[in-house]
Design a protein around this motif. Sequence first.
Motif, PDB file in Angstrom:
ATOM      1  N   ARG A  46      -2.515 -19.771  96.088  1.00 46.09           N
ATOM      2  CA  ARG A  46      -3.923 -20.128  95.919  1.00 46.09           C
ATOM      3  C   ARG A  46      -4.378 -19.865  94.489  1.00 46.09           C
ATOM      4  NH1 ARG A  46      -4.466 -16.703 101.016  1.00 46.09           N
ATOM      5  NH2 ARG A  46      -5.121 -15.029  99.643  1.00 46.09           N
ATOM      6  N   ASN A  47      -5.405 -20.605  94.089  1.00 47.12           N
ATOM      7  CA  ASN A  47      -6.050 -20.335  92.815  1.00 47.12           C
ATOM      8  C   ASN A  47      -7.217 -19.396  93.095  1.00 47.12           C
ATOM      9  OD1 ASN A  47      -6.178 -21.153  89.914  1.00 47.12           O
ATOM     10  ND2 ASN A  47      -8.264 -21.664  90.537  1.00 47.12           N
ATOM     11  N   THR A  48      -7.226 -18.248  92.432  1.00 45.46           N
ATOM     12  CA  THR A  48      -8.272 -17.265  92.705  1.00 45.46           C
ATOM     13  C   THR A  48      -8.973 -16.870  91.417  1.00 45.46           C
ATOM     14  OG1 THR A  48      -6.861 -16.409  94.486  1.00 45.46           O
ATOM     15  CG2 THR A  48      -8.770 -15.089  93.861  1.00 45.46           C
ATOM     16  N   PRO A  49     -10.085 -17.572  91.101  1.00 42.36           N
ATOM     17  CA  PRO A  49     -10.784 -17.241  89.872  1.00 42.36           C
ATOM     18  C   PRO A  49     -11.614 -15.972  90.027  1.00 42.36           C
ATOM     19  CG  PRO A  49     -11.834 -19.127  90.945  1.00 42.36           C
ATOM     20  CD  PRO A  49     -10.742 -18.646  91.854  1.00 42.36           C
ATOM     21  N   GLN A  50     -12.146 -15.517  88.972  1.00 39.75           N
ATOM     22  CA  GLN A  50     -12.932 -14.290  88.901  1.00 39.75           C
ATOM     23  C   GLN A  50     -14.382 -14.696  88.672  1.00 39.75           C
ATOM     24  OE1 GLN A  50     -12.012 -11.022  88.927  1.00 39.75           O
ATOM     25  NE2 GLN A  50     -13.981 -10.291  88.264  1.00 39.75           N
ATOM     26  N   PRO A  51     -15.416 -14.142  89.332  1.00 34.38           N
ATOM     27  CA  PRO A  51     -15.324 -13.107  90.363  1.00 34.38           C
ATOM     28  C   PRO A  51     -15.298 -13.671  91.781  1.00 34.38           C
ATOM     29  CG  PRO A  51     -17.599 -13.354  89.668  1.00 34.38           C
ATOM     30  CD  PRO A  51     -16.807 -14.396  88.945  1.00 34.38           C
ATOM     31  N   GLY A  52     -15.408 -14.987  91.946  1.00 33.18           N
ATOM     32  CA  GLY A  52     -15.413 -15.593  93.281  1.00 33.18           C
ATOM     33  C   GLY A  52     -16.835 -15.763  93.802  1.00 33.18           C
ATOM     34  N   HIS A  53     -16.951 -16.436  94.956  1.00 37.46           N
ATOM     35  CA  HIS A  53     -18.273 -16.791  95.491  1.00 37.46           C
ATOM     36  C   HIS A  53     -18.711 -15.883  96.620  1.00 37.46           C
ATOM     37  CE1 HIS A  53     -18.277 -20.595  93.216  1.00 37.46           C
ATOM     38  NE2 HIS A  53     -16.965 -20.544  93.414  1.00 37.46           N
TER      39      HIS A  53
ATOM     40  N   LEU B 272     -20.223 -10.083  97.823  1.00 38.43           N
ATOM     41  CA  LEU B 272     -20.735  -9.095  98.787  1.00 38.43           C
ATOM     42  C   LEU B 272     -19.626  -8.734  99.780  1.00 38.43           C
ATOM     43  CD1 LEU B 272     -23.379  -7.656 100.023  1.00 38.43           C
ATOM     44  CD2 LEU B 272     -23.365  -9.577 101.643  1.00 38.43           C
ATOM     45  N   LEU B 273     -18.933  -9.758 100.277  1.00 36.85           N
ATOM     46  CA  LEU B 273     -17.878  -9.539 101.272  1.00 36.85           C
ATOM     47  C   LEU B 273     -16.650  -8.890 100.638  1.00 36.85           C
ATOM     48  CD1 LEU B 273     -18.024 -12.982 103.179  1.00 36.85           C
ATOM     49  CD2 LEU B 273     -19.285 -10.870 103.671  1.00 36.85           C
ATOM     50  N   THR B 274     -16.243  -9.363  99.470  1.00 35.53           N
ATOM     51  CA  THR B 274     -15.015  -8.832  98.876  1.00 35.53           C
ATOM     52  C   THR B 274     -15.198  -7.384  98.418  1.00 35.53           C
ATOM     53  OG1 THR B 274     -15.545  -9.899  96.759  1.00 35.53           O
ATOM     54  CG2 THR B 274     -14.045 -11.063  98.226  1.00 35.53           C
ATOM     55  N   ALA B 275     -16.403  -7.045  97.936  1.00 33.08           N
ATOM     56  CA  ALA B 275     -16.642  -5.657  97.526  1.00 33.08           C
ATOM     57  C   ALA B 275     -16.538  -4.730  98.737  1.00 33.08           C
ATOM     58  CB  ALA B 275     -18.010  -5.526  96.860  1.00 33.08           C
ATOM     59  N   ALA B 276     -17.061  -5.187  99.874  1.00 34.33           N
ATOM     60  CA  ALA B 276     -17.028  -4.364 101.087  1.00 34.33           C
ATOM     61  C   ALA B 276     -15.592  -4.169 101.574  1.00 34.33           C
ATOM     62  CB  ALA B 276     -17.876  -5.011 102.179  1.00 34.33           C
ATOM     63  N   LEU B 277     -14.833  -5.263 101.615  1.00 32.39           N
ATOM     64  CA  LEU B 277     -13.441  -5.151 102.086  1.00 32.39           C
ATOM     65  C   LEU B 277     -12.611  -4.312 101.120  1.00 32.39           C
ATOM     66  CD1 LEU B 277     -12.996  -8.789 103.415  1.00 32.39           C
ATOM     67  CD2 LEU B 277     -13.037  -6.682 104.786  1.00 32.39           C
ATOM     68  N   SER B 278     -12.967  -4.376  99.844  1.00 27.48           N
ATOM     69  CA  SER B 278     -12.263  -3.585  98.850  1.00 27.48           C
ATOM     70  C   SER B 278     -12.464  -2.085  99.088  1.00 27.48           C
ATOM     71  CB  SER B 278     -12.749  -3.995  97.459  1.00 27.48           C
ATOM     72  OG  SER B 278     -12.174  -3.164  96.490  1.00 27.48           O
ATOM     73  N   VAL B 279     -13.669  -1.704  99.530  1.00 29.23           N
ATOM     74  CA  VAL B 279     -13.926  -0.295  99.849  1.00 29.23           C
ATOM     75  C   VAL B 279     -13.048   0.154 101.011  1.00 29.23           C
ATOM     76  CG1 VAL B 279     -15.637   1.318 100.799  1.00 29.23           C
ATOM     77  CG2 VAL B 279     -16.298  -0.274  98.976  1.00 29.23           C
ATOM     78  N   LEU B 280     -12.943  -0.690 102.041  1.00 26.51           N
ATOM     79  CA  LEU B 280     -12.119  -0.324 103.201  1.00 26.51           C
ATOM     80  C   LEU B 280     -10.636  -0.262 102.826  1.00 26.51           C
ATOM     81  CD1 LEU B 280     -13.909  -2.307 106.058  1.00 26.51           C
ATOM     82  CD2 LEU B 280     -14.251   0.070 105.321  1.00 26.51           C
ATOM     83  N   ALA B 281     -10.216  -1.185 101.952  1.00 23.57           N
ATOM     84  CA  ALA B 281      -8.828  -1.167 101.484  1.00 23.57           C
ATOM     85  C   ALA B 281      -8.563   0.114 100.707  1.00 23.57           C
ATOM     86  CB  ALA B 281      -8.563  -2.388 100.599  1.00 23.57           C
ATOM     87  N   GLU B 282      -9.468   0.430  99.807  1.00 19.31           N
ATOM     88  CA  GLU B 282      -9.303   1.616  98.975  1.00 19.31           C
ATOM     89  C   GLU B 282      -9.297   2.881  99.831  1.00 19.31           C
ATOM     90  OE1 GLU B 282     -12.537   2.308  96.302  1.00 19.31           O
ATOM     91  OE2 GLU B 282     -11.196   3.139  94.772  1.00 19.31           O
TER      92      GLU B 282
ATOM     93  N   GLU C 270      -9.471  -9.516 101.624  1.00 20.20           N
ATOM     94  CA  GLU C 270     -10.274  -9.586 100.406  1.00 20.20           C
ATOM     95  C   GLU C 270      -9.781 -10.730  99.520  1.00 20.20           C
ATOM     96  OE1 GLU C 270      -9.783  -6.132  97.921  1.00 20.20           O
ATOM     97  OE2 GLU C 270     -11.016  -7.001  96.323  1.00 20.20           O
ATOM     98  N   GLY C 271      -8.471 -10.828  99.352  1.00 23.08           N
ATOM     99  CA  GLY C 271      -7.887 -11.860  98.497  1.00 23.08           C
ATOM    100  C   GLY C 271      -8.196 -13.259  98.999  1.00 23.08           C
ATOM    101  N   LEU C 272      -8.125 -13.430 100.310  1.00 27.62           N
ATOM    102  CA  LEU C 272      -8.430 -14.742 100.895  1.00 27.62           C
ATOM    103  C   LEU C 272      -9.872 -15.133 100.577  1.00 27.62           C
ATOM    104  CD1 LEU C 272      -9.684 -16.331 103.595  1.00 27.62           C
ATOM    105  CD2 LEU C 272      -7.487 -17.084 102.704  1.00 27.62           C
ATOM    106  N   LEU C 273     -10.804 -14.196 100.795  1.00 24.87           N
ATOM    107  CA  LEU C 273     -12.225 -14.497 100.544  1.00 24.87           C
ATOM    108  C   LEU C 273     -12.493 -14.760  99.065  1.00 24.87           C
ATOM    109  CD1 LEU C 273     -13.828 -11.948 102.991  1.00 24.87           C
ATOM    110  CD2 LEU C 273     -13.907 -14.439 103.175  1.00 24.87           C
ATOM    111  N   ARG C 274     -11.773 -14.055  98.204  1.00 22.72           N
ATOM    112  CA  ARG C 274     -11.933 -14.270  96.762  1.00 22.72           C
ATOM    113  C   ARG C 274     -11.568 -15.695  96.356  1.00 22.72           C
ATOM    114  NH1 ARG C 274     -12.526 -10.134  93.220  1.00 22.72           N
ATOM    115  NH2 ARG C 274     -12.196  -8.050  94.077  1.00 22.72           N
ATOM    116  N   SER C 275     -10.622 -16.284  97.087  1.00 23.29           N
ATOM    117  CA  SER C 275     -10.111 -17.598  96.696  1.00 23.29           C
ATOM    118  C   SER C 275     -10.984 -18.751  97.191  1.00 23.29           C
ATOM    119  CB  SER C 275      -8.688 -17.780  97.222  1.00 23.29           C
ATOM    120  OG  SER C 275      -8.709 -18.006  98.623  1.00 23.29           O
TER     121      SER C 275
END
Length: 372
Positions: A20-27, A30-40, A58-63
């Motif tokens: 997948r192409n995953t640009p920064q910061p994504g659309h 809110l969701l990716t920051a939350a999942l990142s906390v749970l991952a961390e 998180e990666g899927l949502l970022r893409s």
Amino acid sequence: QQGDPVEAPAFLAASYACQRNTPQPGHNTLLTAALSVLAESAELNGDEGRGLAFRRSEGLLRSLDRRVQGLAELRGLPCLGDHSRRVIQDLLENGVSSEVEETKSSPRYKAMKLLTGIFGVGVKTAKRWFTEGICSLAQLETSGHSLNAAQQAGVCYYTDLNQPVSREEADAVSVMVEGVVHSVLPGARVTLAGGFRRGKMSGHDVDFLITHPDEGKEEGLIHKIIACLESRGLLLYQQNTRNTYRESAKGAGRPSSSMDRFERCFSIFKLTNDSSYTADNGTGSGGRPWRAVRVDLVVSPISQFAFALLGWTGSKLFERETRRWAVRERSMSLSSHALYDRNQERYLRASSEEEIFAHLGLEYVSPTGRNA
Ligand code: CTP
Ligand code: MN
Ligand code: MN
Ligand code: MN
């Protein structure tokens, strides 16, 4: 006026982040920051499997190329387990996830984040200290634990090292590194890697990959670079390792851990607030006219450069997924040194990242699309 009869098409997404192409910061920040906390949080508990599951969500949502507004839009998408979907539903319906909020405010998460935020302190050490009731730098200091050299530097420059490095600061560090490298080995090439190569506007460190077009000229280079940096007073701390990589007939060049074996240096630079750099946050903590910045220097022989560049550009999830794809879908093992084809029992050469993607049967993803 007729309503639009066409339903919004379901998102299409491949299951490996490297497809997948995953640009920064994504659309969906809110969701990716939350999942990142749970991952961390899972990673800080030493639960790698659970951490990876959240990282994949998180990666899927970022893409995704648009903002998710309802859970139904995610039907049929890979990488999203029940747990992640529950968290996403909470966020979409209530704007917050109670699980994420509880995690963020838990004493354990806060202490583990603070302690692993010390350069030189990993999850294992932090866990041991937390079990002893250490939750702050002050408590660590009075605990009487003896710290190794890296950890001492980590405590000493704690505030600076936990302040994100800006693009401008990364550019200033690039100028310093290029100057030193070219003075000790003319013709050597310095390439910015890591998050800044992926187009991020800030990072926790600055990563460089160094090579020379004549194979062998790069041997021992890291020591010359360090000596020169030290003579110019640019280093606050450094810890280097020499190259221990050898290809083997059986393809065991695949390192057993994800660590590679290049000549490298994990360091802390002294970045002076002078004319060559103009960031607003131009001073370190305590109003010094300089700040401490984490810098990683890696030296690669030209023959391994494409693999090293792919490996040191990240993101970490993108790297893991590329290696997982190689093994599971192609019976190949990929490292930052080489690509080994287990069926053909031979190494596949590459002089560019494009060639590596082609060997793997993957569409090329540019560095700015690797922000999984
Ligand atoms: N890396 C590695 N071996 C290490 C450390 C890092 O191969 N011992 C690789 C990581 O897998 C990643 C890249 O180097 O692909 C950059 O790592 P790092 O600097 O930790 O992360 P960034 O993506 O640059 O993010 P940040 O902005 O936080 O630095
Ligand atoms: Mn679960
Ligand atoms: Mn980095
Ligand atoms: Mn790094």
